[in-house]
Design a protein around this motif. Structure first.
Motif: not given
Length: 859
Positions: A563-568
């Motif tokens: 799972i990836m949670v981007p910041i932008q």
């Protein structure tokens, strides 16, 4: 002769006269016994005679507390609360002198279960311990109502025989194991009671609404939870059991209205082989007391037939592997106040009297057999110690660092049963499986719970009887999908003893990121973390291929399903995102990695199209008439209690309404007879527009009959041709049933349904004789049974042959949506943790399977 005629007349009057009002207490209580007027009768507290109405749980609690106030023979404690916050009570009933020394009696009694201390105990001078447990099934109410009489009798009865029984025994009485179910059922039958009792079987009084009062709040059968201890009611009760280790435990149930009364022993060949033969002999001897007491009041009964004592998770069987005598009682049920039966009109007071009578016969047996029962308990643990020394298996090792949450839950169960668990002291490899120090755990066999440990960890495929009332296997490490192995020695492997199950604590490696956060899907509570992030409005994506990347703490390889949670482009700034992820990862025991770059060392980059966006699940669980209440409750409990996910419970009629607010619909197994054409049409429209439909077993059949893209089932009818004696019918047909066993299945870890698993084979629990065909597409059967599937338990040769290679999960596209068919209970009884992830993957990743992974369905 006059006495016999009077008893027979009373028996016939109560059994056959539906309009007769309940007798007063003299109908129930033994003759020639005086009662202390200072002790309130049930009617003085409740306002009605026992059996006139069904006691509600709040009334039952009120009476127990009032009697405890009035009697120096009784103390009452609360050992827990139900999900609906009703108190669970345990009464301690004994002589006033014993009450003054109750803790000393308890600690002295526990010495019998310790071979190192039991020789110092003089059983001639100590009381036996009797646990009386009533109405684990809420719609089997004669037990809970009989508890009113038992408590009154033990508190108020006078005379030398009563005084002797109080002195020679300590009675631990649980008046209502399942308060929520009792309240649900009593409300129903009391609401539908007429002043003039109606015994017609068609009466609404006997047809309680779905799901009925049998189960607890989440629709679980609590009589299967003594060993798994997954519910509030069981957890508190088992702790009290282990604090006392009673000599006898009675378990009062009801059965079909047309039966009579059953008490154990049952069929000897259906006892678990780990249970000593002496247990059966003592149960049989105690049965003589029940027969004598029931003969006195003219009640019919049977024994040594039906039921079994195999699964150690039931109330009458759990004690058998711990030096106790568990006894099952089954009373024909009036299911209301009076009902027509094959034996005439069966009245509620009659059912109560039988349960009360066998409570007294048990009490009598515990007095007369006191020393024999105490000595048996001492001998049981000595024999188990000898068996442990002779057993070539000296312990079990389990666990790894891939899912600390699973190890935590298994350890929690073991500690509830007073089983010693140790951290693994050093790295070791057993039969090719590596176990890491402090990430794995050891359960040595040389401890007093040897028998229970063996019963929980062994794999068994040979049986003396092919009929099972319940499951035939429940190997606990397999239920958790944890690697485990037998040990032929434990020297040097026992590290620190585990005294409390510790939930794993997560961490954000690398601190705050300005680019992205990553976490893998292997940990048990990863779905909970993901759901909380999505619920907070954050965007998240899942990686469909592995990769390795430089993180803030070094190079790290990530597997399928990361799972990836981007910041932008989020609705929170980087500081708020970090604070949220830091808090949630800690709570859920998930290791999160701060990624400073999207450029991978190998595999896909973080901006790859193989990272697919995820949506917050908006879930509808189809419930109500037409669905299986147990399976439905298991799904509800998993989402609500384990993963804190909001799910709507909607009766089948909901399917005919606009379903657009949901993106996941779960159809538990069931017949779905109440779904009309409008419901079928709306459900098809909803799936085609992008919904994920998850269906279990019989729901798959229903969908297939309505042209949804689901797999077919294999034909599997037993060959009953030729001459077979009629008397063998039960054994022949019963041997073909599959009550529940454990099987080996191949899982495709690259498929979204397989994300989070790190091995190619997993243990699957399967019951029922339905086996699915695999998909015509090579990519649409992510889980199927192997060619040699049996791991542990009983299955007939015919069923095994049909099972080989059959599908467990098949997914098919339907328009823009997916239909995911699951032919196994992935959430069985809340303790089959190891396959929960399959179901959760269907919820979170069903919509990303996509056409390229599609099967036989529409495009």
């Amino acid at each position: 002769m006059k006495k016999v005629l009077f008893v027979l007349f009373g028996f016939l009057a109560m059994f056959f006269n539906a309009s007769a009002q309940p007798f007063d207490l003299s109908y129930y209580l033994p003759q020639n016994v005086n009662y202390d007027p200072k002790i309130p009768t049930p009617k003085q507290v409740l306002g009605y005679e026992v059996g006139e109405w069904h006691v509600t749980h709040d009334q039952l609690v009120m009476y127990m507390k009032e009697v405890a106030k009035a009697s120096d023979r009784i103390t009452v404690e609360e050992y827990g609360r139900t999900y609906e916050h009703r108190p669970l009570l345990l009464l301690t009933i004994t002589s006033p002198e014993n009450q003054q020394n109750i803790e000393q009696i308890r600690t002295e009694h526990l010495k019998l279960s310790n071979p190192g201390t039991s020789s110092s105990v003089n059983t001639a001078n100590m009381p036996s311990i009797v646990w009386m447990a009533y109405s684990v099934h809420g719609n089997e109410p004669s037990g809970a109502n009989a508890a009113l009489l038992v408590v009154y009798h033990m508190a108020a009865a006078q005379g030398a025989e009563i005084e002797k029984a109080l002195k020679k025994t300590v009675v631990l009485l649980d008046p209502a194991i399942n308060p929520d179910g009792i309240q649900r059922f009593s409300t129903w039958v009391n609401s539908n009671r007429s002043k003039n009792l109606v015994s017609d079987n068609n009466s609404r009084e006997f047809s309680e609404t779905w799901p009925g009062g049998r189960t607890n709040h989440y629709w679980f059968d609590l009589n299967r939870d003594w060993m798994p201890v997954q519910h509030n009611e069981s957890r508190g009760r088992i702790l009290k059991f282990q604090q006392w280790r009673p000599n006898i435990l009675t378990d009062h149930h009801e059965m079909g209205t047309n039966a009579t009364y059953f008490f154990q022993p049952g069929i000897p060949s259906r006892n678990h082989p780990l249970t000593p033969k002496k247990n059966f002999e003592l149960t049989d001897k105690i049965a003589g007391f029940h027969a004598e007491f029931l003969n006195e009041i003219g009640s019919f009964y049977y024994t040594k037939e039906s039921f079994d004592d195999f699964y150690y998770g039931k109330g009458s069987t759990y004690p058998d592997i711990q030096g106790s005598i568990g006894i099952l009682f089954e009373q024909a049920s009036s299911r209301g106040h009076a009902q027509d039966s094959d034996n005439g009109v069966l009245t509620f007071p009659f059912t109560i009297r039988n349960q009360f009578t066998t409570s007294l016969s048990t009490w009598k047996a515990s007095v007369d057999m006191r020393v024999e029962l105490l000595d048996y308990q001492r001998d049981f643990y000595r024999d188990m110690q000898s068996a442990a020394k002779a057993d070539p298996i000296k312990g079990y090792v389990f666990g790894n660092n891939l899912s600390k949450g699973l190890s935590y839950h298994l350890i929690d169960i073991l500690l509830h049963h007073d089983i010693d668990v140790y951290q693994l002291a050093r790295n070791t490899t057993i039969k090719g499986t590596a176990f890491e120090q402090n990430q794995s755990f050891v359960v040595p066999m040389d401890q007093r719970q040897y028998g229970l440990i063996k019963g929980m960890f062994e794999k068994r495929t040979q049986f003396t009887d092919s009929l099972f009332y319940d499951v035939s296997s429940w190997t606990m490490p397999l239920a958790f999908n944890l690697p485990y192995e037998e040990l032929n020695a434990t020297a040097g492997l026992l590290g620190t003893r585990v005294t409390t199950a510790q939930k794993p604590v997560g961490v954000v490696n690398g601190g705050k990121s300005e680019y992205a956060y990553l976490f893998e899907w292997n940990e048990y509570y990863a779905p909970k973390l993901l759901n909380e992030l999505l619920s907070a409005g954050l965007r998240a994506q899942v990686g469909r291929k592995p990769f390795s990347i430089k993180t803030a703490t070094g190079d790290k390889a990530f597997d399928y399903g990361t799972i990836m949670v981007p910041i932008q482009n989020q609705n929170l700034n980087s500081t708020q995102i970090f604070e949220l992820i830091n808090k949630l990862s800690t709570q859920n025991g998930i290791e999160v990695f701060a990624a400073p770059t999207g450029f991978s060392l190998s595999g896909i980059d973080l901006g790859s199209p193989n990272f697919r966006p995820l949506r917050k699940p908006e879930i509808l669980i189809v419930t109500g008439p037409g669905t299986n209440g147990n399976d439905t409750g298991e799904i509800w409990h998993l989402l609500d209690q384990r993963f804190d996910m909001v799910a709507t419970l909607g009766d089948v009629s909901v399917l005919s309404r606009d379903l657009s607010r949901y993106n996941v619909i779960v159809m538990p197994t069931g017949g779905y007879g109440g779904v009309g054409q409008a419901g079928e049409t709306e459900l098809k429209r909803w799936v085609r527009n992008g919904g994920t439909l998850i269906a279990f077993t019989d729901a798959i059949r229903w969908l297939g009959a309505r042209e949804f893209p689901v797999p077919k089932f294999k034909e599997n009818s037993p060959d009953l041709s030729g001459f077979i004696p009629y008397a063998n019918q039960e054994n022949i047909t019963g041997s073909q049933s599959l009550g529940g066993a454990i099987f080996n299945a191949r899982i495709d870890r690259t498929h979204p349904i397989g994300y989070g698993y790190r091995q190619n084979n997993i243990a699957i629990f399967k019951n029922g004789r339905s086996f699915m065909e695999v998909s015509k597409s090579s990519f649409a059967t992510p889980l199927s049974f192997t060619s040699t599937p049996l791991i542990s338990g009983y299955i007939s040769k015919q069923n095994l042959d049909v099972m080989k290679g059959s599908a467990v999960v098949v997914n098919n596209a339907m328009g823009r949506g997916q239909v995911i068919a699951i032919n196994s209970n992935t959430n069985f009884r809340a303790f089959w943790f190891g396959t929960n992830k399959i179901f959760m993957n269907a919820i979170f990743f069903g919509h990303i399977i996509g056409a390229s992974f599609g099967g036989d369905g529409e495009e």
